[in-house]
Design a protein around this motif. Structure first.
Motif, PDB file in Angstrom:
ATOM      1  N   VAL A   1       0.851  -1.193   0.000  1.00 16.55           N
ATOM      2  CA  VAL A   1       0.000   0.000   0.000  1.00 16.55           C
ATOM      3  C   VAL A   1       0.886   1.242   0.000  1.00 16.55           C
ATOM      4  CG1 VAL A   1      -1.821   1.260   1.185  1.00 16.55           C
ATOM      5  CG2 VAL A   1      -1.812  -1.236   1.223  1.00 16.55           C
ATOM      6  N   LEU A   2       0.628   2.131  -0.939  1.00 15.86           N
ATOM      7  CA  LEU A   2       1.346   3.404  -1.027  1.00 15.86           C
ATOM      8  C   LEU A   2       0.515   4.469  -0.327  1.00 15.86           C
ATOM      9  CD1 LEU A   2       2.373   3.243  -4.805  1.00 15.86           C
ATOM     10  CD2 LEU A   2       3.628   2.361  -2.817  1.00 15.86           C
ATOM     11  N   TRP A   3       1.117   5.136   0.661  1.00 13.49           N
ATOM     12  CA  TRP A   3       0.415   6.149   1.450  1.00 13.49           C
ATOM     13  C   TRP A   3       0.970   7.538   1.149  1.00 13.49           C
ATOM     14  CZ3 TRP A   3      -3.788   4.434   3.810  1.00 13.49           C
ATOM     15  CH2 TRP A   3      -3.853   3.095   4.176  1.00 13.49           C
ATOM     16  N   ASP A   4       0.294   8.545   1.695  1.00 10.57           N
ATOM     17  CA  ASP A   4       0.728   9.947   1.608  1.00 10.57           C
ATOM     18  C   ASP A   4       0.872  10.408   0.157  1.00 10.57           C
ATOM     19  OD1 ASP A   4       0.832  10.019   4.382  1.00 10.57           O
ATOM     20  OD2 ASP A   4       2.925   9.386   4.425  1.00 10.57           O
ATOM     21  N   LEU A   5      -0.049   9.988  -0.688  1.00 10.49           N
ATOM     22  CA  LEU A   5      -0.057  10.458  -2.067  1.00 10.49           C
ATOM     23  C   LEU A   5      -0.846  11.755  -2.172  1.00 10.49           C
ATOM     24  CD1 LEU A   5      -0.723   7.060  -3.906  1.00 10.49           C
ATOM     25  CD2 LEU A   5       1.480   8.101  -3.311  1.00 10.49           C
ATOM     26  N   GLU A   6      -0.622  12.466  -3.244  1.00 14.46           N
ATOM     27  CA  GLU A   6      -1.338  13.710  -3.485  1.00 14.46           C
ATOM     28  C   GLU A   6      -2.495  13.447  -4.442  1.00 14.46           C
ATOM     29  OE1 GLU A   6       1.294  16.730  -4.842  1.00 14.46           O
ATOM     30  OE2 GLU A   6       2.708  16.496  -3.173  1.00 14.46           O
ATOM     31  N   GLU A   7      -3.594  14.135  -4.207  1.00 10.36           N
ATOM     32  CA  GLU A   7      -4.777  13.913  -5.038  1.00 10.36           C
ATOM     33  C   GLU A   7      -4.562  14.446  -6.448  1.00 10.36           C
ATOM     34  OE1 GLU A   7      -8.251  16.067  -3.949  1.00 10.36           O
ATOM     35  OE2 GLU A   7      -7.140  17.830  -3.296  1.00 10.36           O
TER      36      GLU A   7
ATOM     37  N   HIS B   1       1.972   3.317 -14.782  1.00 11.23           N
ATOM     38  CA  HIS B   1       1.484   4.680 -14.525  1.00 11.23           C
ATOM     39  C   HIS B   1       0.086   4.616 -13.917  1.00 11.23           C
ATOM     40  CE1 HIS B   1      -1.045   8.112 -15.840  1.00 11.23           C
ATOM     41  NE2 HIS B   1      -0.007   8.824 -15.440  1.00 11.23           N
ATOM     42  N   PHE B   2      -0.185   5.502 -12.951  1.00 11.96           N
ATOM     43  CA  PHE B   2      -1.533   5.629 -12.382  1.00 11.96           C
ATOM     44  C   PHE B   2      -1.726   7.059 -11.901  1.00 11.96           C
ATOM     45  CE2 PHE B   2       1.069   4.697  -8.706  1.00 11.96           C
ATOM     46  CZ  PHE B   2       0.519   5.456  -7.696  1.00 11.96           C
ATOM     47  N   ARG B   3      -2.985   7.414 -11.698  1.00 14.70           N
ATOM     48  CA  ARG B   3      -3.349   8.764 -11.264  1.00 14.70           C
ATOM     49  C   ARG B   3      -4.297   8.655 -10.083  1.00 14.70           C
ATOM     50  NH1 ARG B   3      -3.388  13.950 -13.311  1.00 14.70           N
ATOM     51  NH2 ARG B   3      -5.111  15.303 -12.661  1.00 14.70           N
ATOM     52  N   THR B   4      -4.031   9.415  -9.039  1.00 10.08           N
ATOM     53  CA  THR B   4      -4.881   9.389  -7.849  1.00 10.08           C
ATOM     54  C   THR B   4      -6.186  10.137  -8.109  1.00 10.08           C
ATOM     55  OG1 THR B   4      -3.715  11.339  -7.008  1.00 10.08           O
ATOM     56  CG2 THR B   4      -2.953   9.185  -6.248  1.00 10.08           C
ATOM     57  N   LEU B   5      -7.168   9.882  -7.237  1.00  9.59           N
ATOM     58  CA  LEU B   5      -8.493  10.473  -7.392  1.00  9.59           C
ATOM     59  C   LEU B   5      -8.600  11.789  -6.630  1.00  9.59           C
ATOM     60  CD1 LEU B   5     -10.629   7.258  -6.841  1.00  9.59           C
ATOM     61  CD2 LEU B   5      -9.776   8.175  -8.997  1.00  9.59           C
ATOM     62  N   LYS B   6      -9.761  12.441  -6.805  1.00  8.18           N
ATOM     63  CA  LYS B   6     -10.096  13.600  -5.987  1.00  8.18           C
ATOM     64  C   LYS B   6     -10.602  13.126  -4.629  1.00  8.18           C
ATOM     65  CE  LYS B   6     -11.504  16.821  -9.645  1.00  8.18           C
ATOM     66  NZ  LYS B   6     -12.648  17.641 -10.147  1.00  8.18           N
TER      67      LYS B   6
END
Length: 220
Positions: A85-91, A115-120
């Motif tokens: 699990v990757l934590w402390d990502l930016e939205e 490649h992936f993109r975090t959500l709002k």
């Protein structure tokens, strides 16, 4: 002398070259089927597979933003886990990850770049089948159900306490009313036994007072 130096260099190159070849041959293969699931605004789960037949004692993950401003390395040994699990990502941020397997003789080559993109933060969690089977999502659902059950128990206990307090107050009022009525009944006979009054308003007195002697006056 020159031939001797050349011979020594050749032997050293052969020894070190064979060791390097053996170490490289014993390194585990790169992970395959690297994927990202359970995307959130500040976290994501990485999963991968390892080819069978190799002893894996850990993994290493390189994580960086697509713009290259931040890079992070995660390394864990003495584990057989195939997820992280990757934590402390930016939205709403694009990230690139690569996974390496750690074996007894070193690390494997890096996997393909993913490649992936975090959500709002306002976006809802995706409800696909893979996420429903994930232990992380199941743990979240269990915690929500547990919190709902705890709230129901608390409400029931509060209602029961309120009913007990109301019943106690009612009994107290009934006992208080009974005590006041009993006290009035006890006071009433005393008032009836008080000294009667004359119809003109004065108290009735006896015609002859025993303590005053009678005096007869005789005129001469």
């Amino acid at each position: 002398m020159a031939r001797l130096c050349v011979l020594i260099n050749s032997v050293l190159l052969l020894l070190f070259g064979s060791d390097t070849f053996l170490v490289g041959a014993n390194r585990p293969p790169a992970p395959v089927n690297v994927s990202v699931m359970n995307l959130r605004a500040d976290s994501a789960t990485v999963s991968w597979d390892v080819p069978e037949g190799d002893i894996i004692i850990g993994f290493s993950i390189s994580q960086q933003r697509q713009d290259g401003h931040m890079q992070r390395f995660i390394r864990e040994v003495n584990t057989t886990s195939r997820t992280c699990v990757l934590w402390d990502l930016e939205e709403e941020t694009d990230y690139i990850i690569q996974v390496q397997s750690i074996g007894l003789y070193g690390e494997s080559q890096a996997s393909k770049r993913v490649h992936f993109r975090t959500l709002k933060k306002s976006d809802r969690f995706p409800s696909n089948s893979s996420n429903q089977d994930d232990p992380t999502v199941q743990g979240l659902d269990k915690s929500r159900n547990l919190q709902t059950g705890e709230m129901i128990i608390i409400v029931v206990v509060l209602v029961m306490w309120a009913a007990v307090i109301a019943l106690f107050c009612r009994q107290y009022d009934i006992i208080k009313d009974n005590d006041s009525s009993n006290s009035k009944e006890k006071v009433k006979p005393c008032s009836e036994r008080s000294t009667p009054e004359h119809h003109s308003g004065g108290l009735l007195r006896s015609k002859f007072h025993p303590s005053v002697p009678s005096i007869n006056i005789i005129e001469v």
